[in-house]
Motif scaffolding. Structure first.
Motif, PDB file in Angstrom:
ATOM      1  N   LEU A  89     -13.360  -8.018   5.566  1.00 49.08           N
ATOM      2  CA  LEU A  89     -13.419  -8.024   3.623  1.00 49.08           C
ATOM      3  C   LEU A  89     -12.081  -7.573   3.635  1.00 49.08           C
ATOM      4  O   LEU A  89     -11.348  -8.033   2.210  1.00 49.08           O
ATOM      5  N   LEU A  90     -11.139  -6.873   3.551  1.00 52.22           N
ATOM      6  CA  LEU A  90      -9.938  -6.121   3.629  1.00 52.22           C
ATOM      7  C   LEU A  90      -9.032  -7.459   3.439  1.00 52.22           C
ATOM      8  O   LEU A  90      -8.052  -7.001   2.479  1.00 52.22           O
ATOM      9  N   LYS A  91      -9.001  -8.628   4.288  1.00 49.10           N
ATOM     10  CA  LYS A  91      -8.379  -9.231   3.998  1.00 49.10           C
ATOM     11  C   LYS A  91      -8.453  -9.930   3.015  1.00 49.10           C
ATOM     12  O   LYS A  91      -7.133 -10.697   1.955  1.00 49.10           O
ATOM     13  N   ALA A  92     -10.058 -10.396   2.457  1.00 41.93           N
ATOM     14  CA  ALA A  92     -10.294 -11.291   1.882  1.00 41.93           C
ATOM     15  C   ALA A  92      -9.638 -10.497   0.282  1.00 41.93           C
ATOM     16  O   ALA A  92      -9.330 -11.493  -0.561  1.00 41.93           O
ATOM     17  N   ILE A  93      -9.641  -9.012   0.063  1.00 42.32           N
ATOM     18  CA  ILE A  93      -9.401  -8.355  -1.465  1.00 42.32           C
ATOM     19  C   ILE A  93      -7.629  -8.587  -1.108  1.00 42.32           C
ATOM     20  O   ILE A  93      -7.566  -7.786  -1.948  1.00 42.32           O
ATOM     21  N   GLY A  94      -7.160  -9.024  -0.378  1.00 38.22           N
ATOM     22  CA  GLY A  94      -6.137  -9.505  -0.288  1.00 38.22           C
ATOM     23  C   GLY A  94      -5.194  -8.511   0.507  1.00 38.22           C
ATOM     24  O   GLY A  94      -3.733  -8.422   0.112  1.00 38.22           O
ATOM     25  N   ALA A  95      -5.606  -7.812   1.924  1.00 37.29           N
ATOM     26  CA  ALA A  95      -4.632  -7.026   2.847  1.00 37.29           C
ATOM     27  C   ALA A  95      -3.712  -8.352   3.682  1.00 37.29           C
ATOM     28  O   ALA A  95      -4.882  -9.370   4.301  1.00 37.29           O
ATOM     29  N   ALA A  96      -2.399  -8.359   3.721  1.00 36.93           N
ATOM     30  CA  ALA A  96      -2.009  -9.377   4.800  1.00 36.93           C
ATOM     31  C   ALA A  96      -1.952  -9.255   6.263  1.00 36.93           C
ATOM     32  O   ALA A  96      -3.019  -7.509   6.847  1.00 36.93           O
ATOM     33  N   ASN A  97      -2.062  -9.532   6.932  1.00 35.76           N
ATOM     34  CA  ASN A  97      -1.260  -9.002   8.353  1.00 35.76           C
ATOM     35  C   ASN A  97      -1.316  -8.375   8.352  1.00 35.76           C
ATOM     36  O   ASN A  97      -1.890  -7.435   9.512  1.00 35.76           O
ATOM     37  N   SER A  98       0.098  -8.242   8.468  1.00 35.93           N
ATOM     38  CA  SER A  98       0.780  -7.331   8.075  1.00 35.93           C
ATOM     39  C   SER A  98      -0.295  -5.760   7.612  1.00 35.93           C
ATOM     40  O   SER A  98       0.739  -4.840   8.618  1.00 35.93           O
ATOM     41  N   LEU A 102      -9.289 -18.333   2.292  1.00 31.34           N
ATOM     42  CA  LEU A 102      -9.744 -17.363   3.374  1.00 31.34           C
ATOM     43  C   LEU A 102      -9.266 -18.446   4.808  1.00 31.34           C
ATOM     44  O   LEU A 102      -9.307 -17.880   5.801  1.00 31.34           O
ATOM     45  N   PRO A 128     -10.538 -14.170   9.016  1.00 32.28           N
ATOM     46  CA  PRO A 128     -11.362 -13.487   7.789  1.00 32.28           C
ATOM     47  C   PRO A 128     -12.702 -14.008   7.924  1.00 32.28           C
ATOM     48  O   PRO A 128     -13.694 -13.721   7.739  1.00 32.28           O
ATOM     49  N   ILE A 129     -12.693 -15.639   8.076  1.00 31.97           N
ATOM     50  CA  ILE A 129     -13.976 -15.945   7.518  1.00 31.97           C
ATOM     51  C   ILE A 129     -15.190 -15.303   8.893  1.00 31.97           C
ATOM     52  O   ILE A 129     -16.171 -14.902   8.247  1.00 31.97           O
ATOM     53  N   GLU A 140     -15.033  -4.994   8.121  1.00 30.75           N
ATOM     54  CA  GLU A 140     -14.190  -5.000   7.270  1.00 30.75           C
ATOM     55  C   GLU A 140     -12.516  -5.291   6.905  1.00 30.75           C
ATOM     56  O   GLU A 140     -12.177  -5.499   6.233  1.00 30.75           O
ATOM     57  N   VAL A 197      -5.514  -0.986  -4.580  1.00 31.57           N
ATOM     58  CA  VAL A 197      -5.267   0.363  -3.352  1.00 31.57           C
ATOM     59  C   VAL A 197      -4.065  -0.534  -2.321  1.00 31.57           C
ATOM     60  O   VAL A 197      -2.765  -0.564  -1.995  1.00 31.57           O
ATOM     61  N   ARG A 222      -5.174 -11.583  -3.724  1.00 32.05           N
ATOM     62  CA  ARG A 222      -5.708 -10.507  -3.987  1.00 32.05           C
ATOM     63  C   ARG A 222      -5.832 -10.576  -5.742  1.00 32.05           C
ATOM     64  O   ARG A 222      -6.163  -9.422  -6.545  1.00 32.05           O
ATOM     65  N   LEU A 275     -15.331 -11.598   8.286  1.00 32.34           N
ATOM     66  CA  LEU A 275     -17.007 -10.908   7.361  1.00 32.34           C
ATOM     67  C   LEU A 275     -17.829 -11.672   8.102  1.00 32.34           C
ATOM     68  O   LEU A 275     -19.532 -11.215   8.022  1.00 32.34           O
ATOM     69  N   ASP A 317       1.022 -16.382   5.454  1.00 39.53           N
ATOM     70  CA  ASP A 317      -0.284 -15.776   5.797  1.00 39.53           C
ATOM     71  C   ASP A 317       0.403 -14.460   4.247  1.00 39.53           C
ATOM     72  O   ASP A 317      -0.651 -14.061   3.850  1.00 39.53           O
ATOM     73  N   ALA A 363      -2.348 -13.922   0.866  1.00 40.81           N
ATOM     74  CA  ALA A 363      -3.131 -12.847   0.468  1.00 40.81           C
ATOM     75  C   ALA A 363      -2.711 -12.661  -0.459  1.00 40.81           C
ATOM     76  O   ALA A 363      -3.595 -11.717  -0.982  1.00 40.81           O
ATOM     77  N   MET A 389       0.966  -1.385   0.218  1.00 38.57           N
ATOM     78  CA  MET A 389      -0.143  -0.523  -0.080  1.00 38.57           C
ATOM     79  C   MET A 389       0.748   1.506  -0.551  1.00 38.57           C
ATOM     80  O   MET A 389       1.890   1.648   0.703  1.00 38.57           O
TER      81      MET A 389
END
Lengths: 403, 233
Positions: free
Chosen positions: A310-319, B54, A394-395, A307, B109, B82, A398, B74, B78, A1
């Motif tokens: 969701l962020l995790k589902a669309i590709g955000a890692a834990n970090s 997930l 994430p599940i 949220e 983003v 993505r 959500l 992890d 991710a 990001m």
């Protein structure tokens, strides 16, 4: 990001949760402002006290009768001794090499009358050198005459308060005052000057020291101010003074010598300690703000569980999630600290305008301290909830609540 | 494209073990259109979550495009989500403070795509989904169908090869529902692999391949053209 996107994302969160953000900002701002204001006030007061004592130059010594053997802590400001310092002693000191001015002092309180008005006033017997050492000047008339120390003369220089109280708007110069059973002609009026060395220089009458001896019927001096030609010569002068007084007082030297440094460092220590204590108390309020941040971040995490999922589902890692929440706390801390600093600067500005002779300024170390504590507590207290958010499955996140 | 080999996933409910996935073996080829149906608690959603990276299976193997995903970290999972997988949820899961445009932009983003390229891609998607006029509306200013279209836009903006939809029409009236289904099928015709989990048999029947699950097992897989044959338990 990207950083710009991160900032934008965080700002949107802060704006969306306006009330929550405002509460945290307020808590942080109050904490930071408290630290800055209190240290600013403390420093102002310290600078004021120190400046009062530095009216006495750093090439000046005070000699008090009586020996004070204990060291450390406050030096004695008044001496008590069976062995007086006499005018002859003062005259002998004046003859020492390197001594540029000697002002003997004999202080007492006497009722002073002019016509029907009467007032108890501090009367200090001294010499013309006193004006030089204390950097006094007269707004009208002239200072005490330069005469031999043992010459009595019925003249007086009066402070501005004394002038106002006794004479009102009438001219005072040339008038005769009555102090005790003696009469003094007013030859000068002092410039207004604040408190110094525990004496209100506006509410005082200066007369020749020999006259004071007669007035108070007391030969011994209260103290002697001695000015040297350089501050470097002060230690050597101390030695010489002790030796001189030893000779003159049958080998005892029953005196105490106080330099400005000693007084300044004693007061400086006390005030610094006080200031640190006050700063500590203010810092606690920042800690409280930190705990508030922790709670709010926890609430924020649970409110935004879906949220996060969701962020995790669309590709955000834990970090990424952790970065989001920590940077949100950091942003909040910086904004809050900024607001707090602005607030405290405005407060101190107002104080400076109100009390013009006190310089209220927050020292840099206090600003950095406040900022540091604000950021550190925010990050520290946001760390736990942010980790919790990052670790959410994430599940279940959500499923927690639909948007 | 997708190879599942003896996949197991067990949850503990109190002290009782629930086998949400019980030795699932499946093979899915690129471009397939699959529906997964079955009663509540049959493990459909768990399958979807595992497929979508997930959730991690307790045992078994899941190969996605030849990569064994069970060994991924992890961060790597991710990144896979993505780049390769799009999700569409029953309750949309739009971020309420962001506009339609910003919601669709979100995966870009997170991926760190430059703003100019983001704008270009999002604008194209908005046009494709007939959302151009609603681009600057917040989710609560949109109808259910529009919200789900935004969610689909968000799912496909990274051009994934696998689209997972969990009851995509569950919260919609029939008109909006059929709109959404049309969009999903359109995407499938363009080559995306589409897997829909649903209770709605009408929707399920539209898929070319039907998988039926009960108690964590695949009890029917029609037409059985796949490598792993379903056995009637």
């Amino acid at each position: 990001m990207r950083s710009a996107d991160l900032l934008h994302f965080n700002l949107q969160v802060l704006l969306r949760h306006r009330f929550r953000s405002l509460m945290i900002l307020l808590a942080l701002a109050i904490g930071v402002a408290a630290v800055n204001l209190l240290t600013g006030l403390g420093e102002g007061a310290r600078a004021y006290v120190l400046s009062q004592f530095s009216l006495l130059g750093n090439n000046t010594l005070i000699m008090l009768p009586g020996k004070k053997e204990t060291s450390g802590g406050m030096p004695p400001l008044t001496g008590e001794s069976p062995r007086d310092i006499t005018l002859d002693d003062a005259a002998a000191i004046a003859r020492l090499p390197g001594v540029t001015a000697v002002a003997p002092m004999l202080v007492g309180i006497s009722e002073v009358r002019f016509n029907a008005r009467a007032r108890d006033v501090v009367i200090a017997g001294t010499s013309s050198d006193y004006f030089r050492i204390r950097q006094l000047s007269v707004q009208q008339g002239q200072p005490l005459p330069t005469v031999a120390l043992d010459t009595a003369s019925p003249v007086a220089v009066i402070g501005s308060t004394v002038k106002r109280e006794l004479f009102g708007n009438a001219p005072a110069l040339g008038q005769w005052l009555k102090a005790g059973d003696r009469r003094f002609r007013v030859i000068g009026i002092l410039d207004s000057k604040g408190q110094a060395m525990g004496m209100d220089m506006n509410d005082i009458i200066l007369i020749p020291v020999a006259s004071a001896q007669v007035l108070f019927n007391q030969p011994g001096l209260f103290r002697v101010l001695i000015e040297s030609d350089s501050s470097a010569a002060i230690p050597a002068l101390k030695q010489q003074l002790v030796q001189l007084m030893q000779r003159r007082q049958d080998g005892v030297a029953d005196i105490t010598l106080v330099s400005q440094d000693a007084i300044l460092s004693a007061f400086g220590n006390i005030l610094t300690t006080l200031n640190l204590a006050v700063t500590g108390i203010a810092a606690i309020s920042l800690l409280v703000a930190g705990i508030l941040i922790m709670n709010v971040t926890l609430i924020s995490v649970s409110q935004r569980t879906a949220e996060i999922g969701l962020l995790k589902a669309i590709g955000a890692a834990n970090s990424d999630i952790q970065t989001l929440f920590l940077s949100e706390a950091l942003l909040m801390a910086l904004l809050g600290a900024g607001a707090g600093m602005l607030l405290s600067e405005l407060g101190l500005l107002a104080m400076r305008l109100r009390f013009t002779d006190l310089a209220f300024h927050t020292p840099w170390w206090a600003r950095l301290l406040a900022l540091g504590i604000a950021v550190a507590t925010s990050l520290l207290f946001a760390w736990g909830p942010a980790r919790r958010a990052a670790r959410l499955s994430p599940i279940s996140a959500l499923q927690s609540r639909a948007n | 494209m997708i190879e599942l080999n003896q996949l197991c996933r067990t949850f503990m409910l109190g002290d009782q073990a629930v086998h949400a996935l019980d030795n699932i073996s499946l093979s899915i080829s690129p471009g397939e259109y699959i529906s997964v149906m079955g009663p509540s608690g049959s493990g459909k959603s768990t399958l979807l979550n595992v497929l979508g990276l997930l959730d991690v299976p307790d045992s078994g193997q899941y190969r996605l495009n030849g990569t064994d995903t069970t060994a991924l970290s992890d961060n790597a999972r991710a990144r896979y989500r993505r780049e390769h997988i799009g999700f569409v949820f029953q309750s949309y899961h739009l971020v309420p403070r962001l506009t339609a445009r910003e919601n669709i932009e979100l995966p870009l983003v997170l991926a760190g795509v430059a703003p100019a390229e983001r704008k270009r891609k999002v604008t194209a998607i908005l046009a494709q989904l007939s959302l151009t006029e609603r681009a600057d509306h917040l989710p609560n200013q949109l109808s259910g169908g529009q919200r789900q279209r935004v969610a689909i836009g968000r799912a496909i903006v990274m051009q994934p090869r696998l689209l997972l939809a969990d009851e995509p029409t569950g919260n919609l009236d029939s008109q909006s529902g059929s709109d959404v289904v049309n969009i999903l099928e359109q995407l499938n015709r363009q080559g995306i692999t589409l897997l829909v989990v649903t209770h709605d048999s009408a929707l399920g029947q539209r898929a070319r391949r039907h998988i039926r699950m009960v108690d964590g097992r695949v009890v029917a897989d029609q037409p059985p053209g796949s490598a792993a044959q379903a056995s009637h338990a």
